[in-house]
Design a protein around this motif. Structure first.
Motif, PDB file in Angstrom:
ATOM      1  N   LYS A 333       1.035  -1.325   0.417  1.00 11.61           N
ATOM      2  CA  LYS A 333       0.185   0.138   0.146  1.00 11.61           C
ATOM      3  C   LYS A 333       0.362   1.467   0.144  1.00 11.61           C
ATOM      4  CE  LYS A 333      -3.653   2.204   2.658  1.00 11.61           C
ATOM      5  NZ  LYS A 333      -4.782   2.517   3.785  1.00 11.61           N
ATOM      6  N   CYS A 336       2.087   1.587  -3.775  1.00 12.67           N
ATOM      7  CA  CYS A 336       1.183   2.022  -4.293  1.00 12.67           C
ATOM      8  C   CYS A 336       0.740   3.598  -3.944  1.00 12.67           C
ATOM      9  CB  CYS A 336      -0.093   1.716  -4.100  1.00 12.67           C
ATOM     10  SG  CYS A 336       0.529   0.158  -4.823  1.00 12.67           S
ATOM     11  N   SER A 340       1.534   6.589  -6.744  1.00 16.24           N
ATOM     12  CA  SER A 340      -0.156   7.660  -7.172  1.00 16.24           C
ATOM     13  C   SER A 340       0.531   9.326  -6.790  1.00 16.24           C
ATOM     14  CB  SER A 340      -0.967   7.065  -6.186  1.00 16.24           C
ATOM     15  OG  SER A 340      -1.435   6.495  -6.503  1.00 16.24           O
ATOM     16  N   ASN A 346      -1.072   2.168 -10.874  1.00 15.75           N
ATOM     17  CA  ASN A 346      -0.728   1.501 -10.475  1.00 15.75           C
ATOM     18  C   ASN A 346      -1.360   0.178  -9.763  1.00 15.75           C
ATOM     19  OD1 ASN A 346      -0.653   1.848  -7.518  1.00 15.75           O
ATOM     20  ND2 ASN A 346      -0.535   3.646  -8.443  1.00 15.75           N
ATOM     21  N   GLY A 348      -1.883  -2.507  -6.302  1.00 20.63           N
ATOM     22  CA  GLY A 348      -1.139  -3.756  -5.586  1.00 20.63           C
ATOM     23  C   GLY A 348      -1.417  -5.154  -5.630  1.00 20.63           C
TER      24      GLY A 348
END
Length: 393
Positions: A333, A336, A340, A346, A348
């Motif tokens: 997380k 990701c 972003s 992307n 996960g």
């Protein structure tokens, strides 16, 4: 002790982490009757490229008629990859036997100290002529640093493991810790690290050979960065008085998995820090400048993955984030969210098997797996073997 027992023992040791100091490895060497002194050695450190340089030198030395040991880390798929003789992995039975020998010494050694001692003992028992030894971390306090080599090599120096090694100057001094009195040194370092290496080499009266440009030779390894690694290996081989024809022949034959390696159309590369990420990006931009890029990316939590993300990815890339096979893996997380923030699309995927399937089924001209050697080791067999053409299940 069988191979599974050896792996369980090493897994048990790994929970204790890194312990500084050479006391334990020195005690192990004493109990084993100093096996590292029974053959010549070459000691190699550096932020990136040290594994490739080790592989190049091992192949060159083998072609020069030597029986050559090679100790590297980490492995991609099996611990046996870490200990080789003339390109052949140690057998699982021999690996287990060496781990048992070290265990029976009765020293409370770390995971890497145990592996190092096992390698040194194995090379002695197999009567190698010379062993090429890659450090695990840094130099000065690395458990491999109980040898007096014929040659020391520092491939390059950049920021890495700052939480352990400190700033760039401290990192350079740590790596320069493998320099021994009157022993020649080859380095591809530049800037402040090179100045420090020069100082230490002068203090130790060690002849210093500096490499500052890539080699224009044929190499059996892809990736633009391998040309510079080859230049370091060539200079080292010349210091060892190896004939140039043998040097060139060795570079044409060398194999080193996971470094800009292409398997079933997928590029896999062990770029695991910003310096390595920059080298991978340069190779991609030169060889695959156009076309959509889809990635599998995972990194370790102690790496500067934010900087790696800035370097590796273009705005139009798509990144599948999955964790490396390591307890030190960065949170999916978190990666990701970082991607972003840089405007990079992307997704996960916690299971790397599903990540590989998604990579396979996503249309793109260029597909890459990068970010950690532990990630590459986990997925490499899933994308197939170049020799038998296996496809992803």
């Amino acid at each position: 002790m069988n191979f599974d027992d050896a792996l369980k023992y090493l897994e048990h040791l790994s929970i204790f982490g890194i312990k500084h100091g050479l006391e334990r490895i020195n005690l192990l060497m004493e109990k084993l009757n100093f096996p590292q002194n029974n053959y010549a050695t070459i000691h190699v450190t550096g932020t990136n490229g040290k594994g490739s340089v080790c592989a190049m030198l091992a192949e060159i030395l083998k072609l020069d008629g030597r029986k050559v040991g090679l100790f590297t880390s980490p492995h991609l798929e099996s611990y046996c990859e870490r200990i080789k003789i003339n390109g052949e992995n140690i057998s699982e039975n021999d690996f287990a036997a060496m781990i048992e020998v070290v265990k029976n010494c009765g020293v409370e050694a770390t995971h890497f100290e145990t592996l190092t001692a096992a390698a040194y003992e194995y090379f002695s028992r197999q009567k190698v002529d010379i062993a090429v030894i890659e450090v695990g971390l840094g130099g000065t306090w690395d458990s491999t640093n109980v040898i007096t080599p014929r040659l020391s090599i520092i491939t390059n120096v950049a920021l890495e493991h700052e939480n352990i090694l400190g700033d760039l100057e401290n990192i350079a001094r740590n790596k320069a810790g493998i320099i021994k009195k009157n022993i020649p040194v080859v380095t591809g370092a530049s800037g402040t690290p090179l100045k420090i290496i020069r100082e230490v080499a002068k203090e130790k009266n060690s002849p210093l050979y500096e490499v500052n440009k890539p080699a224009d030779v044929e190499i059996n390894l892809l990736g633009e960065y391998q040309k510079f690694n080859a230049a370091v290996a060539i200079q080292a081989a010349k210091v060892l008085n190896i004939d140039e024809k043998i040097i060139r022949a060795g570079l044409k034959k060398v194999q080193w998995a996971g470094r800009f390696e292409i398997i079933n159309g997928v590029i896999i590369d062990g770029a695991h820090n910003p310096h390595g990420a920059a080298a991978l990006r340069a190779s991609l931009d030169k060889n695959f400048s156009t076309g959509k890029r889809v990635w599998i990316f995972g990194a370790l939590a102690d790496k500067n993955f934010s900087r790696m993300i800035e370097i590796l990815f273009r705005a139009e890339d798509f990144v599948i984030v999955t964790p490396p096979h390591s307890e030190r893996a960065a949170n999916v997380k978190t990666l990701c969210e970082n991607l972003s923030l840089h405007g990079i699309k992307n997704i996960g995927v916690e299971n790397f098997v599903d990540a590989v399937k998604l990579l396979k089924n996503t249309p793109a001209e260029v597909k890459i797996i990068a970010g950690s050697l532990y990630l590459i080791g986990a997925v490499r067999n899933l994308i197939g073997d170049a020799e038998n053409g296996k496809e992803i299940d």
